[in-house]
Write a protein that holds these residues in place. Structure first.
Motif, PDB file in Angstrom:
ATOM      1  N   MET A   1      -2.557  10.108  79.006  1.00  0.00           N
ATOM      2  CA  MET A   1      -2.508  10.473  77.693  1.00  0.00           C
ATOM      3  C   MET A   1      -3.508   9.838  76.349  1.00  0.00           C
ATOM      4  SD  MET A   1      -1.057  12.469  75.444  1.00  0.00           S
ATOM      5  CE  MET A   1       0.163  12.400  77.186  1.00  0.00           C
ATOM      6  N   LYS A   2      -4.348  10.712  76.799  1.00  0.00           N
ATOM      7  CA  LYS A   2      -5.901  10.416  75.354  1.00  0.00           C
ATOM      8  C   LYS A   2      -5.704   9.976  74.105  1.00  0.00           C
ATOM      9  CE  LYS A   2     -10.652  11.420  74.697  1.00  0.00           C
ATOM     10  NZ  LYS A   2     -11.976  11.793  74.512  1.00  0.00           N
ATOM     11  N   ILE A   3      -5.774   9.270  73.036  1.00  0.00           N
ATOM     12  CA  ILE A   3      -4.940   9.024  71.840  1.00  0.00           C
ATOM     13  C   ILE A   3      -6.212   8.968  71.205  1.00  0.00           C
ATOM     14  CG2 ILE A   3      -3.267   8.950  69.796  1.00  0.00           C
ATOM     15  CD1 ILE A   3      -1.402   7.873  71.828  1.00  0.00           C
ATOM     16  N   SER A   4      -7.000   9.919  70.030  1.00  0.00           N
ATOM     17  CA  SER A   4      -7.977   9.565  69.555  1.00  0.00           C
ATOM     18  C   SER A   4      -7.500   9.809  68.151  1.00  0.00           C
ATOM     19  CB  SER A   4      -8.704  10.570  69.036  1.00  0.00           C
ATOM     20  OG  SER A   4      -8.416  12.067  68.866  1.00  0.00           O
ATOM     21  N   LYS A   5      -8.284   9.392  67.118  1.00  0.00           N
ATOM     22  CA  LYS A   5      -7.771   9.291  65.332  1.00  0.00           C
ATOM     23  C   LYS A   5      -8.559   8.836  64.712  1.00  0.00           C
ATOM     24  CE  LYS A   5      -6.431   5.342  61.999  1.00  0.00           C
ATOM     25  NZ  LYS A   5      -8.098   4.940  61.726  1.00  0.00           N
ATOM     26  N   ARG A   6      -8.999   9.786  63.626  1.00  0.00           N
ATOM     27  CA  ARG A   6      -9.566   9.953  62.329  1.00  0.00           C
ATOM     28  C   ARG A   6      -9.306   9.720  61.126  1.00  0.00           C
ATOM     29  NH1 ARG A   6     -11.345  14.936  61.105  1.00  0.00           N
ATOM     30  NH2 ARG A   6     -10.804  16.475  61.971  1.00  0.00           N
ATOM     31  N   ASP A   7     -10.088   9.071  60.380  1.00  0.00           N
ATOM     32  CA  ASP A   7     -10.205   9.327  59.143  1.00  0.00           C
ATOM     33  C   ASP A   7      -9.935  10.582  58.431  1.00  0.00           C
ATOM     34  OD1 ASP A   7      -8.713   6.943  58.999  1.00  0.00           O
ATOM     35  OD2 ASP A   7     -10.209   5.693  58.390  1.00  0.00           O
ATOM     36  N   ILE A   8      -9.142  11.120  57.632  1.00  0.00           N
ATOM     37  CA  ILE A   8      -9.289  12.433  56.700  1.00  0.00           C
ATOM     38  C   ILE A   8      -9.411  12.408  55.358  1.00  0.00           C
ATOM     39  CG2 ILE A   8      -8.794  13.777  58.807  1.00  0.00           C
ATOM     40  CD1 ILE A   8      -6.427  14.866  57.521  1.00  0.00           C
ATOM     41  N   GLY A   9      -9.012  11.011  54.238  1.00  0.00           N
ATOM     42  CA  GLY A   9      -8.679  10.686  53.255  1.00  0.00           C
ATOM     43  C   GLY A   9      -8.273  10.365  52.738  1.00  0.00           C
ATOM     44  N   ILE A  10      -7.853  10.065  51.347  1.00  0.00           N
ATOM     45  CA  ILE A  10      -7.337   9.083  50.705  1.00  0.00           C
ATOM     46  C   ILE A  10      -6.660   9.548  49.528  1.00  0.00           C
ATOM     47  CG2 ILE A  10      -7.665   7.107  49.304  1.00  0.00           C
ATOM     48  CD1 ILE A  10     -10.836   6.528  50.655  1.00  0.00           C
ATOM     49  N   VAL A  11      -5.412   9.491  49.888  1.00  0.00           N
ATOM     50  CA  VAL A  11      -4.298   9.767  48.775  1.00  0.00           C
ATOM     51  C   VAL A  11      -4.140   8.444  48.099  1.00  0.00           C
ATOM     52  CG1 VAL A  11      -2.280  10.660  48.531  1.00  0.00           C
ATOM     53  CG2 VAL A  11      -3.868  11.472  49.944  1.00  0.00           C
ATOM     54  N   ASP A  12      -3.782   8.313  46.983  1.00  0.00           N
ATOM     55  CA  ASP A  12      -3.376   7.072  46.500  1.00  0.00           C
ATOM     56  C   ASP A  12      -3.256   6.000  47.134  1.00  0.00           C
ATOM     57  OD1 ASP A  12      -1.124   9.087  45.143  1.00  0.00           O
ATOM     58  OD2 ASP A  12       0.064   8.932  45.962  1.00  0.00           O
ATOM     59  N   GLN A  13      -4.818   5.435  47.138  1.00  0.00           N
ATOM     60  CA  GLN A  13      -5.370   4.543  47.674  1.00  0.00           C
ATOM     61  C   GLN A  13      -5.177   3.894  49.116  1.00  0.00           C
ATOM     62  OE1 GLN A  13      -4.579   1.441  44.894  1.00  0.00           O
ATOM     63  NE2 GLN A  13      -6.581   2.122  43.832  1.00  0.00           N
ATOM     64  N   ARG A  14      -4.457   5.397  49.674  1.00  0.00           N
ATOM     65  CA  ARG A  14      -4.176   4.900  51.094  1.00  0.00           C
ATOM     66  C   ARG A  14      -5.196   6.040  52.045  1.00  0.00           C
ATOM     67  NH1 ARG A  14       1.891   3.862  52.211  1.00  0.00           N
ATOM     68  NH2 ARG A  14       1.624   3.317  54.010  1.00  0.00           N
ATOM     69  N   ASN A  15      -4.987   5.375  53.493  1.00  0.00           N
ATOM     70  CA  ASN A  15      -5.841   6.178  54.441  1.00  0.00           C
ATOM     71  C   ASN A  15      -5.222   7.629  54.720  1.00  0.00           C
ATOM     72  OD1 ASN A  15      -8.573   5.157  53.999  1.00  0.00           O
ATOM     73  ND2 ASN A  15      -8.349   3.827  55.552  1.00  0.00           N
ATOM     74  N   VAL A  16      -5.493   8.389  54.809  1.00  0.00           N
ATOM     75  CA  VAL A  16      -4.347   9.351  56.123  1.00  0.00           C
ATOM     76  C   VAL A  16      -5.929   9.758  57.328  1.00  0.00           C
ATOM     77  CG1 VAL A  16      -3.984  11.919  55.256  1.00  0.00           C
ATOM     78  CG2 VAL A  16      -3.787  10.483  53.828  1.00  0.00           C
ATOM     79  N   SER A  17      -4.921   9.205  58.243  1.00  0.00           N
ATOM     80  CA  SER A  17      -5.565   9.587  59.439  1.00  0.00           C
ATOM     81  C   SER A  17      -4.668  10.713  60.018  1.00  0.00           C
ATOM     82  CB  SER A  17      -5.474   8.057  60.636  1.00  0.00           C
ATOM     83  OG  SER A  17      -5.839   7.380  59.542  1.00  0.00           O
ATOM     84  N   LEU A  18      -6.195  11.346  61.308  1.00  0.00           N
ATOM     85  CA  LEU A  18      -5.467  12.692  61.918  1.00  0.00           C
ATOM     86  C   LEU A  18      -5.657  12.272  63.144  1.00  0.00           C
ATOM     87  CD1 LEU A  18      -5.554  15.917  62.101  1.00  0.00           C
ATOM     88  CD2 LEU A  18      -7.106  15.091  63.728  1.00  0.00           C
ATOM     89  N   PHE A  19      -4.566  11.919  63.858  1.00  0.00           N
ATOM     90  CA  PHE A  19      -4.581  11.838  65.097  1.00  0.00           C
ATOM     91  C   PHE A  19      -4.032  13.244  66.107  1.00  0.00           C
ATOM     92  CE2 PHE A  19      -2.844   8.729  62.194  1.00  0.00           C
ATOM     93  CZ  PHE A  19      -3.352   7.951  62.603  1.00  0.00           C
TER      94      PHE A  19
END
Length: 341
Positions: A1-19
């Motif tokens: 299983m390959k798992i990747s992650k990238r950040d897509i924005g910030i909400v309430d000073q917290r990172n939102v990431s796409l996996f």
């Protein structure tokens, strides 16, 4: 299983990431920690073409502006509670009125808009959060996690876990909208089977009356969804009903959706006692979705495995009260394959 992650924005000073979790066949699912949301499920059709079979948005803005719970984890409770109130051990609690006089999908502080912490374990992403005592009107500090797993058998497994320090209510689901043709046709053109002979009778605003009635004309056994809905002066009237499973065996398919156009099949397994079928009557998005257009009614259907809605207001419904000595553990598995019939 390959798992990747990238950040897509910030909400309430917290990172939102796409996996992205990709299996050895190249099929994958995508998730974000905003709402512990299922963004895409990309699986092959009968020609081997990989396409996304759930509704989703290509950017974080789509989810921030969404009012249809697209792909979200629903908590602390799924579905509606009548008059936005309930009793736990004879004590009354007033909840958010976010659906006329009723409450729906966790009220204004529902999990669909939370930023979750996360960790990666083997073939899984685990999202977790704490819901503080009094949030949404409910008692108890609730510890919660949802685990998404993906494998080479094209199975998306969702496992829910929770604990509380006070008696409270808790039941969770996922609010994915499925269209196995990847929006090449209305979801109403697809066929559905649900292992159920009884549904909950609802009021006009979808609150259970307490009566359990036969499915009757709403019984699905490999029927085209379009054939079960009715036409009214202002358009089609879809279905938003809770189906009680005839038997609840965890290794048995409780629900099956098939697209004749793509030959994709979705089998649903779950530990829950029933499923809310929602045909997406009120689906309406301002943002452009992943399929290149904004979403409209009946573009996708929801198969929300969950406990009986409004259970605490009906003593003969199974209890949904979670106590400090208990541990909440339920699962939903969505298995994608090709229909060979």
């Amino acid at each position: 299983m390959k798992i990747s992650k990238r950040d897509i924005g910030i909400v309430d000073q917290r990172n939102v990431s796409l996996f992205r979790l990709t299996n050895n066949h190249g099929s994958y699912i995508e998730l974000i920690n905003y709402g512990a949301t299922l963004v895409s499920a990309v699986v092959p059709d009968k020609f081997g073409e990989l396409e996304n079979v759930v509704l989703g948005f290509p950017s974080l803005d789509g989810y921030l502006n969404d009012c249809c719970y697209i792909g979200s984890t629903i908590g602390r409770y799924a579905n509606r509670i009548g008059n936005a109130s309930l009793k736990i051990d004879k004590k009354k609690y007033q909840l958010d009125r976010n659906d006329n006089i009723n409450t729906n999908h966790g009220g204004f502080s529902g999990f669909h808009s939370k930023i979750f912490d996360w960790r990666i374990e083997k073939d899984s992403i685990i999202f977790y959060c704490k819901s503080p005592d009094g949030e949404g009107g409910l008692p108890g500090n609730l510890q919660f996690s949802v685990t998404y797993s993906w494998n080479d058998n094209q199975e998306l497994s969702i496992k829910y876990w929770a604990e509380t320090d006070k008696p409270t209510i808790a039941y969770f689901t996922n609010h994915a909208y499925f269209n196995l043709s990847a929006l090449k046709e209305s979801a109403l053109e697809q066929s559905l089977a649900i292992r159920s002979s009884n549904i909950l009778e609802n009021t006009e605003d979808f609150i259970p009356t307490g009566k359990i009635i036969p499915t009757g004309k709403l019984k699905f056994w490999n029927n085209r969804i379009m054939d079960k809905i009715s036409w009214q002066a202002n358009g089609f009237k879809g279905i938003n009903s809770y189906y009680i499973f005839d038997e609840n065996q965890r290794d048995k398919v409780q629900c099956c959706l098939v697209s004749g156009l793509s030959s994709r099949k979705l089998d649903v397994f779950t530990s829950y006692p029933g499923i809310q079928l929602y045909t997406g009557d009120y689906l309406d998005t301002r943002e452009i979705g992943m399929h290149g257009l904004s979403y409209k009614p009946f573009d996708g259907i929801c198969l929300e495995c969950q406990h009986y809605p409004d259970s605490t207001n009906h003593s003969h419904f199974p209890s949904i009260i979670l106590r400090p000595e208990d541990r909440y553990e339920e699962f939903i598995t969505y298995k994608f394959s090709l229909d060979t019939n």
